[in-house]
Write an enzyme that holds these catalytic residues in place. Structure first.
Site, PDB file in Angstrom:
ATOM      1  N   LYS A 144      41.631  24.902  38.643  1.00  0.00           N
ATOM      2  CA  LYS A 144      41.254  24.296  40.037  1.00  0.00           C
ATOM      3  C   LYS A 144      40.010  23.396  40.111  1.00  0.00           C
ATOM      4  O   LYS A 144      40.350  22.137  41.059  1.00  0.00           O
ATOM      5  CB  LYS A 144      41.038  25.626  40.831  1.00  0.00           C
ATOM      6  CG  LYS A 144      40.309  26.715  40.303  1.00  0.00           C
ATOM      7  CD  LYS A 144      40.651  28.014  40.920  1.00  0.00           C
ATOM      8  CE  LYS A 144      40.387  29.052  40.102  1.00  0.00           C
ATOM      9  NZ  LYS A 144      41.523  30.137  39.997  1.00  0.00           N
ATOM     10  N   TYR A 195      40.856  36.990  31.792  1.00  0.00           N
ATOM     11  CA  TYR A 195      41.962  36.439  32.423  1.00  0.00           C
ATOM     12  C   TYR A 195      42.495  35.193  32.198  1.00  0.00           C
ATOM     13  O   TYR A 195      41.332  34.226  32.617  1.00  0.00           O
ATOM     14  CB  TYR A 195      41.778  36.871  34.119  1.00  0.00           C
ATOM     15  CG  TYR A 195      43.125  36.528  35.100  1.00  0.00           C
ATOM     16  CD1 TYR A 195      44.164  37.338  34.931  1.00  0.00           C
ATOM     17  CD2 TYR A 195      43.111  35.648  35.731  1.00  0.00           C
ATOM     18  CE1 TYR A 195      45.316  37.192  35.788  1.00  0.00           C
ATOM     19  CE2 TYR A 195      43.871  34.965  36.624  1.00  0.00           C
ATOM     20  CZ  TYR A 195      45.255  36.091  36.724  1.00  0.00           C
ATOM     21  OH  TYR A 195      46.165  35.705  37.400  1.00  0.00           O
ATOM     22  N   ASP A 229      38.927  28.942  27.505  1.00  0.00           N
ATOM     23  CA  ASP A 229      39.477  28.880  28.835  1.00  0.00           C
ATOM     24  C   ASP A 229      38.315  28.599  29.934  1.00  0.00           C
ATOM     25  O   ASP A 229      37.556  29.552  30.261  1.00  0.00           O
ATOM     26  CB  ASP A 229      40.209  30.307  29.376  1.00  0.00           C
ATOM     27  CG  ASP A 229      40.679  30.348  30.893  1.00  0.00           C
ATOM     28  OD1 ASP A 229      40.314  29.435  31.562  1.00  0.00           O
ATOM     29  OD2 ASP A 229      41.774  31.144  30.870  1.00  0.00           O
TER      30      ASP A 229
HETATM   31  N1  HOZ Z   1      42.856  35.013  40.313  1.00  0.00           N
HETATM   32  C1  HOZ Z   1      41.707  34.575  41.258  1.00  0.00           C
HETATM   33  C2  HOZ Z   1      40.542  35.131  40.947  1.00  0.00           C
HETATM   34  N2  HOZ Z   1      40.097  35.166  39.817  1.00  0.00           N
HETATM   35  C3  HOZ Z   1      42.082  34.702  42.487  1.00  0.00           C
HETATM   36  C4  HOZ Z   1      43.098  33.896  43.228  1.00  0.00           C
HETATM   37  C5  HOZ Z   1      43.264  33.490  44.757  1.00  0.00           C
HETATM   38  O1  HOZ Z   1      43.215  34.708  45.395  1.00  0.00           O
HETATM   39  O2  HOZ Z   1      43.113  32.443  44.942  1.00  0.00           O
END
Ligand code: HOZ
Length: 428
Positions: free
Chosen positions: A267, A144, A239
């Site tokens: 993040k 992802y 990534d």
């Molecule tokens: N896409 C995030 C996990 N791989 C989740 C993001 C969220 O819900 O904060």
């Protein structure tokens, strides 16, 4: 445990926010229960709106590597905020931050701040295309890379439980140049190079697949990608939104000893504030505007409050390399304990781990890629996760996400966690 207030907020939220949440996985849909609305967090623990306390194994999906509400980070945010929240102009702190990232991650000679991992990846791919003059990219099934159009192809994370393999609303033209290969399968990448030789700008990979649960690169996979990219004149993009500054100070690239051309972060470099960044070879990054012809911009990029938080956290991590050993040892004790319990109660499950990342897959087979991850019994996971939630453990509410351990998870948290997991697996 009452979840009455969370339920009430969720009901109300659904009137105003699609699905009641601002990011799909947190709707708890794939485990069929109510999302916990969080009021506060400190150290390894979070408290929800009903006053329930949880040991947190999501850690804001990674950035809380030192635990929630870490005093030095909070103070740096307050100090920066006292001088204004955003200027849309250059600042000293962003220079210090860029320099720090370049010092910590040797493959990065120049870095550009953005606001999320999605934006970082989107921009890195544009840079790779601008630099090589090629259009196609290779991504791996189950990896992802955020929600930009061109990357929502056989994607991991929430896409894996959304009921559709790819997203609606993405024009076919946007994914025409996205080729997909199988994780840990170099032959599938070679085939793409044979077919599309000279047209592939970059191969993008999560060096540890961390959005289809946790899937480790097999020996030779990452070096094999490096070699193929070099032979074909394509760029290799790591990534590291999940693995960067988590596996060790120089991320998965340091851990596995493979140097990518470009790296994307998310993040974790904001320590909880919204940030992302992409960086790498100077010659490649020199294509970015205003130096070069690849356009990418953003008012909140390098936001001074986010930079202050991220700079404080990364500085602490740089100054305390021994913390990684401690973190990985702590996580190791927890993971060893879970493995022992799984064996003891003959649970048909495997636990994939690396450093402070882990994932229990409810399948007896080894999980090495998207296909084997998809074999996991998501109903068994849902029952397990719901038990954990109702006994004070906050885990990712989906089979296809990672479990994150932080420096704030001490002996007490590890013991409490193992006791809950053991009680569940014993009686299931
Ligand atoms: N896409 C995030 C996990 N791989 C989740 C993001 C969220 O819900 O904060």
């Amino acid at each position: 445990m009452s979840t009455e207030r969370s339920e009430r907020f969720f009901q109300e939220a659904q009137n105003y926010i699609p699905g009641g949440v601002n990011s799909p996985v947190r709707a708890f849909q794939s485990i069929g229960s109510v999302p916990r609305f969080i009021r506060s967090a400190d150290g390894a623990r979070m408290i929800d709106e009903d006053g329930n306390e949880y040991i947190d194994y999501v850690c804001s999906w990674g950035p809380m590597i030192l635990g929630h509400n870490y005093p030095a980070i909070r103070e740096s945010v307050v100090e920066a905020a006292s001088r204004g929240l955003s200027y849309g102009a250059a600042t000293e702190i962003e220079v210090r931050m860029a320099k720090l990232i370049c010092e910590m991650v040797p493959s990065i000679e120049m870095v550009r701040m953005v606001n999320s991992g999605t934006e970082a990846v989107m921009s890195a791919i544009r840079a790779a295309r601008g630099f090589t003059g090629r259009d196609k990219i290779v991504k791996f099934n189950g990896c992802y890379h955020g929600h930009s159009d061109g990357l929502l192809v056989k994607a991991g994370s929430g896409v894996m439980t959304a009921g559709v393999p790819d997203s609606s609303g993405v024009p076919a033209g946007c994914t025409r140049d996205t080729l997909t290969a199988d994780y840990n399968d170099l032959d599938s990448v070679k085939e793409l190079f044979q077919r599309w030789g000279g047209q592939i700008a970059a191969v993008i990979v999560e060096p540890v697949g961390a959005n289809m649960g946790v899937v480790l690169p097999e020996e030779g996979f990452l070096p094999g990608l490096r070699k193929l990219c070099d032979e074909q004149g394509s760029l290799l993009i790591f990534d590291e939104v999940i693995t960067g500054f988590r596996l060790q100070a120089d991320g998965a690239q340091g851990y596995f000893g493979v140097r990518p051309d470009l790296t994307t972060f998310g993040k974790i470099i904001g320590a909880g504030m919204p940030v992302g960044a992409y960086g790498g070879r100077r010659d490649v990054m020199s294509v970015i505007s205003p130096l070069g012809a690849v356009y990418q911009a953003g008012t909140l990029s390098g936001n001074p409050v986010a930079m202050a938080a991220g700079y404080t956290q990364l500085t602490l991590l740089k100054e305390h390399p021994e913390w990684y050993r401690e973190l990985n040892e702590r996580a190791g004790r927890l993971f060893d304990g879970i493995r022992r319990i799984l064996q003891q109660y003959e649970v048909p499950a495997v636990l994939n781990t690396v450093g402070s990342l882990g994932c229990v897959f409810f399948t007896p087979e080894a999980v090495t890629d998207y296909t084997t991850a998809k074999k996991a019994d998501t109903k068994a996971f849902a029952a397990y996760a719901n038990y954990l939630f109702s006994h004070g453990l906050y885990v990712a509410p989906s089979q296809f996400e990672a479990m994150f351990v932080s420096m704030a998870h001490g002996e007490e948290e590890v013991e409490q966690t193992l006791a809950v997991i053991e009680r569940y697996l014993k009686q299931r």
